[in-house]
Motif scaffolding. Structure first.
Motif, short mmCIF file in Angstrom:
data_model
loop_
_atom_site.label_atom_id
_atom_site.label_comp_id
_atom_site.label_asym_id
_atom_site.label_seq_id
_atom_site.Cartn_x
_atom_site.Cartn_y
_atom_site.Cartn_z
N CYS A 111 37.37 43.43 41.38
CA CYS A 111 38.76 42.92 41.81
C CYS A 111 39.76 43.20 40.82
N LYS A 112 40.70 43.83 41.16
CA LYS A 112 41.93 44.07 40.28
C LYS A 112 43.31 43.81 40.90
N THR A 113 43.31 43.10 42.02
CA THR A 113 44.42 43.02 42.72
C THR A 113 44.47 41.56 43.20
N VAL A 114 45.81 40.92 43.11
CA VAL A 114 45.67 39.30 43.31
C VAL A 114 46.78 39.28 44.69
N ARG A 152 48.66 44.70 41.77
CA ARG A 152 47.24 45.45 41.39
C ARG A 152 47.67 45.77 39.60
N PHE A 153 46.58 45.25 38.99
CA PHE A 153 46.51 45.28 37.47
C PHE A 153 45.75 46.53 37.02
N ALA A 154 45.77 46.86 36.02
CA ALA A 154 44.81 48.05 35.28
C ALA A 154 43.38 47.79 35.17
N GLU A 155 43.03 46.38 34.60
CA GLU A 155 41.82 45.92 34.36
C GLU A 155 41.57 44.58 35.27
N GLU A 156 40.08 44.42 35.04
CA GLU A 156 39.81 43.22 35.99
C GLU A 156 39.97 41.94 35.12
N PHE A 157 40.03 41.88 33.86
CA PHE A 157 40.38 40.74 33.12
C PHE A 157 41.69 40.17 33.17
N ALA A 189 42.46 39.25 46.08
CA ALA A 189 42.62 40.07 46.96
C ALA A 189 41.63 41.02 47.00
N GLN A 190 41.37 41.37 48.34
CA GLN A 190 40.17 42.48 48.77
C GLN A 190 41.00 43.73 48.86
N ALA A 191 40.93 44.92 47.98
CA ALA A 191 41.61 46.00 48.25
C ALA A 191 40.69 47.16 48.17
N ARG A 192 40.94 48.13 49.11
CA ARG A 192 39.91 49.25 49.31
C ARG A 192 39.74 49.94 47.90
N ASP A 193 40.93 50.31 47.26
CA ASP A 193 40.78 50.97 46.07
C ASP A 193 40.11 50.42 44.91
N ASP A 194 40.26 48.90 44.94
CA ASP A 194 39.37 48.43 43.99
C ASP A 194 37.85 48.43 44.28
#
Length: 594
Positions: A111-114, A152-157, A189-194
């Protein structure tokens, strides 16, 4: 910068004595922080961070540039306290610390999207970027018209840092309007790109793991044997020299075996292969001599082992004798209880070891005696054993004979039962065959009766047709007589009409239609084909006629239509496998021609 921040924040409170809570509160108030004790309890319950004593110094918050969004690590027993966060265009107020933490959904993989909800109505993407760019690099913001967005962020942390802001109340500038305020709700958030990037990363890790395992397997795999060279005269001479050398014989014999299995032997190379086989045969004597030498060494080793074992047994006997002498009453009474116990234990162990070695030595001697007594006379005990074995074999033979006789008797009984069953089956089969014959005869009689009924019906139909034909003949004869009378009574003027009527009489006498039934058929067929201008097959025409009269056959209809060439015409339609004959109505054209 983070290390310097931590040192500056920690050095200020640690420089003040904890025994003076007022000074501690003053210092925390000047820094714009909530006065907290070492145990995590607030020192001033009604503290307002906007009322700092040092003017011109903004309150310190985790969102300030260079400080990072996450505060320093807090001990697990100390409750986390969120501070007010000041931005250029808005201010974030922390939630009530006594309320439970905001609920979040299960974190999707990679996950990278909130999801950010509760935004002010007047909030823009610039304000959202200003708040959340402190968490990390923002790749994209998708804002909705209903006061929520996806970031959408660049990293998971960075998602964990953004979740820290969940529950904060946001206020744009200093406005208190409802459209300028809101309560942030940050969730995964659940995103297809992530998910796609996470799956790609997992596949890459799996490929690396497979590559690592393959390298491990190749490293621990035993090396493959060297390939065998192909046959040539030079290689043959080299292998022949190696066969003569004891150290290289094993390698050379493997090459020779491979060449023979490949089929390299022919008329030209037979002599070379024979010489190599002969040199290989010369090693048989050497191998036999080596075996004999190894056997001699083994015998010598056995003798040495027996001597050493017998010496060990003598020493064991002496040790056991010492234990036994020490256990006698003269010496036994002078030992303590613990010493007596140790001596008895040692004695048992020595006796067990001695017995084991003694049994081993006796076994070796028995093997030697058995090898030496192969050619000697058998002992009487062996004679008794042979007699007993002979008696046992006789008893077993008698048992086998008894079993065989019993089996024969059972076989005879089974044969008698089978014969009885076969006789019963034969009688039953005869009865069944008779019944079947009777049924067949009855069925044949029924079929004959049905056939006779059909023949009678056909006979009646034919008689009716004959009667109709006779009636038609009578009518035609009456017409002919009338015509003859008219011919005799008419004049020359009527002669012309007679000449015109003569062909009609000829056509009547020679007309292809012979009965009223055929006339009806011609009319029905003409009407049917007139409705079908493209024609119809003879089967289609007959199927239509058989609905009216089931006695009509195809041959009769086809013969009738071939006779009337001016009324019906047969044509071929279709191409190739779909070629078929079609009948068409041409009565209008035939009327003009006649």
């Amino acid at each position: 910068t983070d290390g310097g921040r931590n040192l500056s924040l920690d050095s200020v409170p640690m420089g003040l004595p904890m025994s003076d809570p007022t000074a501690w509160t003053t210092a925390m108030n000047n820094l714009g922080m909530a006065p907290m004790g070492m145990t995590g309890q607030p020192l001033l319950p009604d503290f307002d961070p906007a009322l700092g004593m040092m003017t011109g110094i903004p309150p310190i918050n985790p969102m300030m540039p260079g400080l990072g969004i996450v505060p320093p690590p807090i001990p697990p027993d100390m409750p986390a306290v969120k501070e007010i966060i000041h931005c250029k265009s808005c201010t974030l107020f922390p939630p009530n610390p006594h309320l439970p933490p905001p609920a979040t959904r299960e974190r999707p993989p990679g996950c990278k999207t909130v999801f950010v909800g509760g935004l002010p109505e007047n909030g823009t993407e610039q304000i959202i970027m200003e708040v959340f760019e402190q968490c990390g690099e923002v790749i994209a913001i998708r804002k909705s018209k209903k006061n929520f967005c996806h970031i959408r962020f660049a990293e998971e942390f960075m998602v964990d840092k953004a979740l820290y802001l969940s529950g904060y109340r946001i206020r744009l500038g200093s406005s208190t309007d409802k459209k300028d305020t809101g309560r942030l709700h940050v969730d995964f958030a659940q995103a297809r790109d992530d998910l796609y990037e996470w799956e790609c990363k997992q596949r890459m890790l799996a490929r690396e793991e497979r590559h690592r395992r393959r390298l491990e397997e190749e490293r621990f795999r035993p090396p493959s044997p060297p390939p065998v060279v192909h046959y040539s005269d030079h290689e043959c001479s080299v292998v022949a020299e190696k066969l003569k050398d004891d150290t290289k014989f094993l390698e050379a014999i493997q090459i020779l075996l491979t060449w023979i299995e490949r089929g390299e032997v022919n008329r030209r190379t037979a002599n070379n292969f024979y010489s190599m086989i002969q040199s290989a045969n010369s090693h048989v004597r050497r191998l036999v001599n080596e075996k004999a030498a190894h056997e001699k060494e083994m015998e010598e080793a056995k003798d040495k082992f027996k001597l050493a074992l017998s010496g060990i047994l003598v020493q064991f006997e002496q040790i056991v004798a010492v234990y036994h002498s020490a256990s006698k009453q003269k010496a036994w009474d002078h030992f303590t209880k613990a010493q007596r116990k140790n001596i008895s234990v040692w004695c048992k162990q020595a006796e067990e070891i001695r017995n084991i070695h003694n049994d081993e030595l006796m076994g070796i001697r028995r093997e030697e005696e058995m090898e030496m007594s192969d050619e000697e006379i058998e002992d009487p005990s062996e004679m008794k054993e042979t007699e007993e074995s002979a008696l046992v074999s006789q008893v077993e033979a008698l048992k086998e004979e008894n079993d065989s006789l019993r089996w024969q008797l059972d076989a005879y009984r089974n044969e008698v039962e089978l014969l009885k069953q076969e006789q019963g089956k034969a009688s039953r089969d005869e009865d069944t065959t008779k019944e079947q014959q009777m049924k067949l005869l009855q069925q044949a009689l029924q079929g004959m009766q049905k056939h006779l009924l059909k023949v009678q019906d056909e006979y009646k139909k034919r008689e009716a047709e004959l009667e109709k034909v006779r009636e038609d003949k009578l009518k035609i004869e009456a017409l002919l007589e009338n015509l003859k009378e008219q011919e005799s009574s008419t004049s020359r003027v009527c002669a012309c009409s007679q000449e015109k009527e003569c062909p009609a009489e000829k056509t009547l006498s020679n007309s292809p239609v012979k009965s009223e039934r055929e006339v009806l058929l011609v009319g029905i067929i003409s009407t049917f084909l007139h409705v079908h201008p493209f024609g119809a097959s003879i089967e289609y025409i007959c199927s239509y006629l058989q609905r009216l009269d089931s006695k009509i056959c195809t041959a009769e209809v086809e013969v009738l239509m071939t006779r009337l060439q001016n009324t019906f015409r047969q044509e071929l339609s279709g191409v190739g496998a779909s070629l078929e004959k079609r009948w068409k109505f041409c009565g209008f054209d035939g009327l003009k021609m006649t």
